[in-house]
Design an enzyme around this catalytic site. Structure first.
Site, PDB file in Angstrom:
ATOM      1  CB  SER A 165      -8.056   0.559   6.374  1.00 23.03           C
ATOM      2  OG  SER A 165      -7.632   0.289   7.456  1.00 23.03           O
ATOM      3  CG  HIS A 166      -2.098   3.013   4.622  1.00 24.40           C
ATOM      4  ND1 HIS A 166      -1.193   2.541   3.698  1.00 24.40           N
ATOM      5  CD2 HIS A 166      -1.343   3.570   5.622  1.00 24.40           C
ATOM      6  CE1 HIS A 166      -0.098   3.136   3.892  1.00 24.40           C
ATOM      7  NE2 HIS A 166      -0.094   3.589   5.086  1.00 24.40           N
ATOM      8  CD  GLU A 167      -5.238   3.872   8.583  1.00 17.82           C
ATOM      9  OE1 GLU A 167      -6.123   3.185   8.040  1.00 17.82           O
ATOM     10  OE2 GLU A 167      -4.840   4.838   8.246  1.00 17.82           O
ATOM     11  CG  ASP A 174      -2.306   0.793   0.869  1.00 21.19           C
ATOM     12  OD1 ASP A 174      -2.983   0.495  -0.226  1.00 21.19           O
ATOM     13  OD2 ASP A 174      -2.730   1.581   1.602  1.00 21.19           O
TER      14      ASP A 174
END
Length: 194
Positions: A170-172, A62
């Site tokens: 998600s990115h996290e 990502d």
């Protein structure tokens, strides 16, 4: 401070390059990085190619070229949010057993974390991504891809080819245990084919 002012992506890539060459003097090299780490991995791949070494795998978790993002505006709110969230998490984990003295220490530790985060934004905002003459494999966190982003077009100036693998995270969360159960087998498959 003055140290942050001297930080450049090229300098950070140089540091990683020297460590990498000490640990593994010759290729082929397999590189992978997450977020800022992916930008560094891409920079390393370019550097290794420049000296005639082979990069057999470049994985980007990502990661997007920093040149394509307007760091001055978008980042402030995001960082503020991340910082608040991290701070809350940080305070949460140990507030049960804190007296005032420990609380002060913790603020200092937290300030260091924030400073490093700010440094990485300084790095990214000034980065100039070079072209990698090979294929990169991008692991995409679908939940946080910016609306309307054309991923292939975004990476086109910086890699010869881009292979995408999409994950509903998600990115996290792309490196969370849950995500890795989905991502791990794909990664293993790709690397076993080298």
């Amino acid at each position: 401070g003055p140290i942050a002012a001297q930080l450049t992506m090229a300098g950070v890539v140089d540091q990683h390059f020297n460590v990498l060459r000490e640990r593994q003097p010759v290729g082929p090299y397999r590189l992978i990085g997450y977020s800022l780490g992916g930008v560094i991995a891409h920079g390393l791949a370019v550097r290794l190619q420049e000296i005639g070494e082979e990069v057999s795998f470049l994985g980007l978790l990502d990661t997007y070229p920093p040149d394509e993002q307007d760091w001055s505006e978008s980042v402030d709110a995001d960082i503020q949010h991340d910082v608040e969230r991290e701070r809350a998490k940080f305070m949460d984990t140990s507030e049960d057993r804190l007296d005032e003295q420990v609380e002060e220490t913790q603020d200092v530790m937290f300030a260091d974390i924030v400073k490093n985060y700010a440094d990485s934004v300084v790095l990214l905002s000034k980065a100039k991504t070079q072209h990698y003459q090979g294929k990169a494999v991008l692991f995409v966190a679908d939940k946080t891809v910016p609306k309307g982003m054309d991923i292939q077009a975004t990476w086109a100036p910086y890699v010869a080819a881009l292979e995408e693998h999409h994950f509903d995270f998600s990115h996290e969360d792309i490196l969370s245990p849950e995500a890795l159960t989905a991502l791990g087998p794909v990664f293993n498959q790709l690397v076993s084919e080298l």
